[in-house]
Design a protein around this motif. Structure first.
Motif, PDB file in Angstrom:
ATOM      1  N   ALA A   1       0.835  -1.209   0.000  1.00  0.00           N
ATOM      2  CA  ALA A   1       0.000   0.000   0.000  1.00  0.00           C
ATOM      3  C   ALA A   1       0.866   1.254   0.000  1.00  0.00           C
ATOM      4  CB  ALA A   1      -0.937   0.003   1.204  1.00  0.00           C
ATOM      5  N   ALA A   2       1.929   1.253   0.795  1.00  0.00           N
ATOM      6  CA  ALA A   2       2.817   2.421   0.862  1.00  0.00           C
ATOM      7  C   ALA A   2       3.426   2.710  -0.498  1.00  0.00           C
ATOM      8  CB  ALA A   2       3.905   2.200   1.903  1.00  0.00           C
ATOM      9  N   ALA A   3       3.846   1.658  -1.205  1.00  0.00           N
ATOM     10  CA  ALA A   3       4.440   1.849  -2.535  1.00  0.00           C
ATOM     11  C   ALA A   3       3.417   2.429  -3.507  1.00  0.00           C
ATOM     12  CB  ALA A   3       4.988   0.523  -3.057  1.00  0.00           C
ATOM     13  N   LYS A   4       2.194   1.903  -3.469  1.00  0.00           N
ATOM     14  CA  LYS A   4       1.139   2.415  -4.364  1.00  0.00           C
ATOM     15  C   LYS A   4       0.803   3.865  -4.020  1.00  0.00           C
ATOM     16  CE  LYS A   4      -1.101  -2.006  -5.368  1.00  0.00           C
ATOM     17  NZ  LYS A   4      -2.322  -2.806  -5.169  1.00  0.00           N
ATOM     18  N   ILE A   5       0.706   4.158  -2.738  1.00  0.00           N
ATOM     19  CA  ILE A   5       0.368   5.519  -2.305  1.00  0.00           C
ATOM     20  C   ILE A   5       1.491   6.490  -2.660  1.00  0.00           C
ATOM     21  CG2 ILE A   5      -0.032   6.963  -0.263  1.00  0.00           C
ATOM     22  CD1 ILE A   5      -1.630   4.491   0.877  1.00  0.00           C
ATOM     23  N   ASP A   6       2.728   6.063  -2.485  1.00  0.00           N
ATOM     24  CA  ASP A   6       3.854   6.915  -2.895  1.00  0.00           C
ATOM     25  C   ASP A   6       3.781   7.234  -4.384  1.00  0.00           C
ATOM     26  OD1 ASP A   6       4.922   7.114  -0.371  1.00  0.00           O
ATOM     27  OD2 ASP A   6       6.460   5.574  -0.684  1.00  0.00           O
ATOM     28  N   THR A   7       3.416   6.245  -5.186  1.00  0.00           N
ATOM     29  CA  THR A   7       3.280   6.463  -6.630  1.00  0.00           C
ATOM     30  C   THR A   7       2.200   7.497  -6.911  1.00  0.00           C
ATOM     31  OG1 THR A   7       4.023   4.220  -7.131  1.00  0.00           O
ATOM     32  CG2 THR A   7       2.753   5.350  -8.835  1.00  0.00           C
ATOM     33  N   ILE A   8       1.075   7.383  -6.215  1.00  0.00           N
ATOM     34  CA  ILE A   8      -0.012   8.355  -6.394  1.00  0.00           C
ATOM     35  C   ILE A   8       0.464   9.753  -6.009  1.00  0.00           C
ATOM     36  CG2 ILE A   8      -2.280   9.093  -5.553  1.00  0.00           C
ATOM     37  CD1 ILE A   8      -2.930   6.044  -5.215  1.00  0.00           C
ATOM     38  N   LEU A   9       1.106   9.858  -4.854  1.00  0.00           N
ATOM     39  CA  LEU A   9       1.560  11.161  -4.377  1.00  0.00           C
ATOM     40  C   LEU A   9       2.617  11.782  -5.292  1.00  0.00           C
ATOM     41  CD1 LEU A   9       1.780  10.456  -0.549  1.00  0.00           C
ATOM     42  CD2 LEU A   9       0.110  11.919  -1.713  1.00  0.00           C
ATOM     43  N   ASN A  10       3.498  10.954  -5.821  1.00  0.00           N
ATOM     44  CA  ASN A  10       4.578  11.461  -6.653  1.00  0.00           C
ATOM     45  C   ASN A  10       4.177  11.753  -8.091  1.00  0.00           C
ATOM     46  OD1 ASN A  10       6.524  11.456  -4.604  1.00  0.00           O
ATOM     47  ND2 ASN A  10       6.900   9.282  -4.889  1.00  0.00           N
ATOM     48  N   SER A  11       3.103  11.112  -8.548  1.00  0.00           N
ATOM     49  CA  SER A  11       2.727  11.303  -9.958  1.00  0.00           C
ATOM     50  C   SER A  11       1.616  12.326 -10.148  1.00  0.00           C
ATOM     51  CB  SER A  11       2.287   9.976 -10.564  1.00  0.00           C
ATOM     52  OG  SER A  11       1.082   9.526  -9.969  1.00  0.00           O
ATOM     53  N   ARG A  12       0.977  12.710  -9.096  1.00  0.00           N
ATOM     54  CA  ARG A  12      -0.154  13.640  -9.189  1.00  0.00           C
ATOM     55  C   ARG A  12       0.294  15.028  -8.767  1.00  0.00           C
ATOM     56  NH1 ARG A  12      -4.597  10.769 -11.381  1.00  0.00           N
ATOM     57  NH2 ARG A  12      -4.076   8.626 -11.004  1.00  0.00           N
ATOM     58  N   LYS A  13      -0.071  15.996  -9.514  1.00  0.00           N
ATOM     59  CA  LYS A  13       0.280  17.377  -9.194  1.00  0.00           C
ATOM     60  C   LYS A  13      -0.973  18.108  -8.713  1.00  0.00           C
ATOM     61  CE  LYS A  13       4.437  16.791 -10.541  1.00  0.00           C
ATOM     62  NZ  LYS A  13       5.377  16.389  -9.557  1.00  0.00           N
ATOM     63  N   VAL A  14      -0.800  19.015  -7.781  1.00  0.00           N
ATOM     64  CA  VAL A  14      -1.902  19.833  -7.286  1.00  0.00           C
ATOM     65  C   VAL A  14      -2.295  20.791  -8.411  1.00  0.00           C
ATOM     66  CG1 VAL A  14      -2.639  21.510  -5.580  1.00  0.00           C
ATOM     67  CG2 VAL A  14      -1.026  19.709  -4.947  1.00  0.00           C
ATOM     68  N   GLU A  15      -3.577  20.815  -8.687  1.00  0.00           N
ATOM     69  CA  GLU A  15      -4.068  21.688  -9.766  1.00  0.00           C
ATOM     70  C   GLU A  15      -4.380  23.077  -9.265  1.00  0.00           C
ATOM     71  OE1 GLU A  15      -7.318  19.451 -11.307  1.00  0.00           O
ATOM     72  OE2 GLU A  15      -6.017  17.873 -12.006  1.00  0.00           O
TER      73      GLU A  15
END
Length: 114
Positions: A100-114
């Motif tokens: 879960a941590a790896a998946k969440i890190d991917t989400i956090l790192n690939s998504r930019k605040v609009e």
């Protein structure tokens, strides 16, 4: 928070003001939700609950216990699915949380605040 594109911004703002007011806070307190309004009087049974009062005390000393996280819905989904797999003994706690941590890190790192 109100969306910039809200078609009913005046009504939304009226509702937001009411929801953060004392009346709504007292209603929320009756169903076990800690209100956002610090003027709400806590009933005795709530004042005697050390868990609730510790959370209330923490609110006084934190700028935000719930920071705004972009794409929280995706993170919450990953975490919820992982917890279900752990509780169903489909995966170990350690493996599940690491995954879960790896998946969440991917989400956090690939998504930019609009």
């Amino acid at each position: 928070m109100m969306m910039k594109e809200s078609k009913h911004s005046e009504a939304a703002w009226t509702f937001m003001k009411w929801m953060t007011g004392k009346e709504a806070g007292e209603m929320m307190m009756k169903v076990g939700i800690i209100p956002a309004n610090s003027e709400v009087t806590f009933p005795k049974e709530v004042q005697d609950n050390p868990f609730i009062m510790a959370a209330v005390e923490g609110l006084k000393h934190q700028p935000s216990l719930r920071p705004v996280v972009p794409h929280w819905d995706l993170i919450d989904e990953v975490f919820g699915q992982t917890m279900n797999r752990i509780l169903d003994n489909q995966i170990s706690v350690t493996d599940g949380l690491n995954e879960a941590a790896a998946k969440i890190d991917t989400i956090l790192n690939s998504r930019k605040v609009e």
